[in-house]
Design a protein around this motif. Sequence first.
Motif, mmCIF file in Angstrom:
data_model
loop_
_atom_site.group_PDB
_atom_site.id
_atom_site.type_symbol
_atom_site.label_atom_id
_atom_site.label_comp_id
_atom_site.label_asym_id
_atom_site.label_seq_id
_atom_site.Cartn_x
_atom_site.Cartn_y
_atom_site.Cartn_z
ATOM 1 N N ASP A 153 0.873 -1.167 0.000
ATOM 2 C CA ASP A 153 0.000 0.000 0.000
ATOM 3 C C ASP A 153 0.916 1.224 0.000
ATOM 4 O O ASP A 153 1.560 1.532 1.001
ATOM 5 C CB ASP A 153 -0.884 -0.021 1.250
ATOM 6 N N CYS A 154 0.974 1.905 -1.140
ATOM 7 C CA CYS A 154 1.961 2.980 -1.298
ATOM 8 C C CYS A 154 1.738 4.155 -0.344
ATOM 9 O O CYS A 154 2.665 4.922 -0.089
ATOM 10 C CB CYS A 154 1.969 3.463 -2.748
ATOM 11 N N GLN A 161 -1.181 8.805 -2.744
ATOM 12 C CA GLN A 161 -1.988 8.199 -3.796
ATOM 13 C C GLN A 161 -2.386 6.796 -3.373
ATOM 14 O O GLN A 161 -1.544 6.039 -2.880
ATOM 15 C CB GLN A 161 -1.140 8.156 -5.082
ATOM 16 N N SER A 162 -3.641 6.439 -3.569
ATOM 17 C CA SER A 162 -4.089 5.075 -3.293
ATOM 18 C C SER A 162 -3.588 4.177 -4.427
ATOM 19 O O SER A 162 -4.149 4.185 -5.527
ATOM 20 C CB SER A 162 -5.617 5.021 -3.197
ATOM 21 N N ARG A 163 -2.545 3.439 -4.146
ATOM 22 C CA ARG A 163 -1.910 2.632 -5.193
ATOM 23 C C ARG A 163 -1.314 1.394 -4.533
ATOM 24 O O ARG A 163 -0.502 1.514 -3.611
ATOM 25 C CB ARG A 163 -0.808 3.442 -5.886
ATOM 26 N N LYS A 164 -1.709 0.239 -4.989
ATOM 27 C CA LYS A 164 -1.167 -1.006 -4.445
ATOM 28 C C LYS A 164 -0.342 -1.698 -5.523
ATOM 29 O O LYS A 164 -0.815 -1.908 -6.644
ATOM 30 C CB LYS A 164 -2.283 -1.914 -3.940
ATOM 31 N N ARG A 165 0.876 -2.041 -5.162
ATOM 32 C CA ARG A 165 1.784 -2.652 -6.127
ATOM 33 C C ARG A 165 2.535 -3.810 -5.481
ATOM 34 O O ARG A 165 2.850 -3.789 -4.287
ATOM 35 C CB ARG A 165 2.809 -1.622 -6.623
ATOM 36 N N THR A 270 -5.712 6.227 -7.619
ATOM 37 C CA THR A 270 -4.587 5.756 -8.424
ATOM 38 C C THR A 270 -4.438 6.616 -9.673
ATOM 39 O O THR A 270 -5.398 6.817 -10.425
ATOM 40 C CB THR A 270 -4.804 4.292 -8.841
ATOM 41 N N THR A 272 -3.641 7.060 -13.238
ATOM 42 C CA THR A 272 -3.629 6.154 -14.380
ATOM 43 C C THR A 272 -3.143 6.890 -15.631
ATOM 44 O O THR A 272 -2.860 8.084 -15.603
ATOM 45 C CB THR A 272 -5.048 5.612 -14.647
ATOM 46 N N CYS A 275 -5.308 9.977 -16.445
ATOM 47 C CA CYS A 275 -5.552 10.794 -15.253
ATOM 48 C C CYS A 275 -5.857 12.254 -15.551
ATOM 49 O O CYS A 275 -6.313 12.986 -14.668
ATOM 50 C CB CYS A 275 -4.342 10.707 -14.324
ATOM 51 N N GLN A 301 2.514 11.335 -8.413
ATOM 52 C CA GLN A 301 3.383 10.177 -8.618
ATOM 53 C C GLN A 301 4.741 10.402 -7.938
ATOM 54 O O GLN A 301 5.647 9.590 -8.104
ATOM 55 C CB GLN A 301 3.583 9.916 -10.115
#
Length: 361
Positions: A153-154, A161-165, A270, A272, A275, A301
């Motif tokens: 979970d970044c 930013q809600s971003r999972k990688r 996120t 994209t 965006c 980002q």
Amino acid sequence: MNDQLPNIAAVDLFCGVGGLTHGLVRSGIDVRAGVDLDPHCKYPFEANNKAPFIERDVNDLTSSELEPYLNSGKYSLLAGCAPCQPFSTYSQGGRSKKRGLDWQLVLKFGALVSDLQPDLVTMENVAQLAGHDVFADFLKHLDGYSINWSVVDCTKIGVPQSRKRLVLMASKLGSAGLTLESQFTPSVRTVRQEISKLPPISAGEQHEKDPLHIAPSLSDMNMRRMKASKPGGTWRDWSPELIAACHRKTTGATYPSVYGRMEWDAPSPTITTQCFGFGNGRFGHPTQDRAISLREAAMLQTFPRGYKFLPKGDRVLFNRLGRLIGNAVPVRLGEAIGTALTQHVRSVESGDSTEHSGVLF
């Protein structure tokens, strides 16, 4: 422990505009080269990072081409984010050129690891990759390595930013300190903290001192929708005449997170490849009647405000730059990975033999 950073030489495969590279450099890692087939990545990669850009399809690379770069330091790191279009919600755009199935690139990455045997490996990828056979096949190329991986979970490491990688780190040196836990931050970074100091602009306007601070124009209807939108809200807040016909259908009712504004005091959704479009997600500015600008997207980002994406005088193309920005690894995530790897090497050098589990967190 010695305060001097270890001498780690790295190559960044699928480097894009340099998000991962820039983060690794910030952590003290010496990125010696970046590889990507997209020629539009060359300028931003080289203008912001002291490393050459190699315009190649990674499928065509040989280990002998990379050896001189990796052998230039005491330790070697092979890093990358192989595009995985079949597993991702969003298209990888132009990166599909000359390629069959994108998961083959993950296996090519693994084959290069097998051939080169770098001291360290890191891979960042879409979270969905973990559930597919190709990930298990990639892990087979890491025989002899200590491996830690997890879906990250970044927001926990300072990305607003809600971003999972999926983040994988592997080492031939051992497992001591091979973890991202030290990079956790005590508080979540917000949209306000990241972009609120940028000068205001209108829809369709480009700031005179920053060509990337530009937002697309809006139709009369979309401007009405924008003015009716609340931060964190959805199109369900609108009066009936503003709701698009597709959203009135039963199938469209399940997509509430389009035509929305971001919230100042929360992470963004996120970022994209699309965006810059108000109708493509919750990409409306929190208070200004427009979608976020390309510069704001880049800053969400975690690219520095002055990161250069275009040569002076070049035309700003939303689709191209949106793709490059949305596909990038957040710089802060790259920095967190690099810092974790340098701390790992220093732990090994100091004789710390503490073992860690095979999952980061």
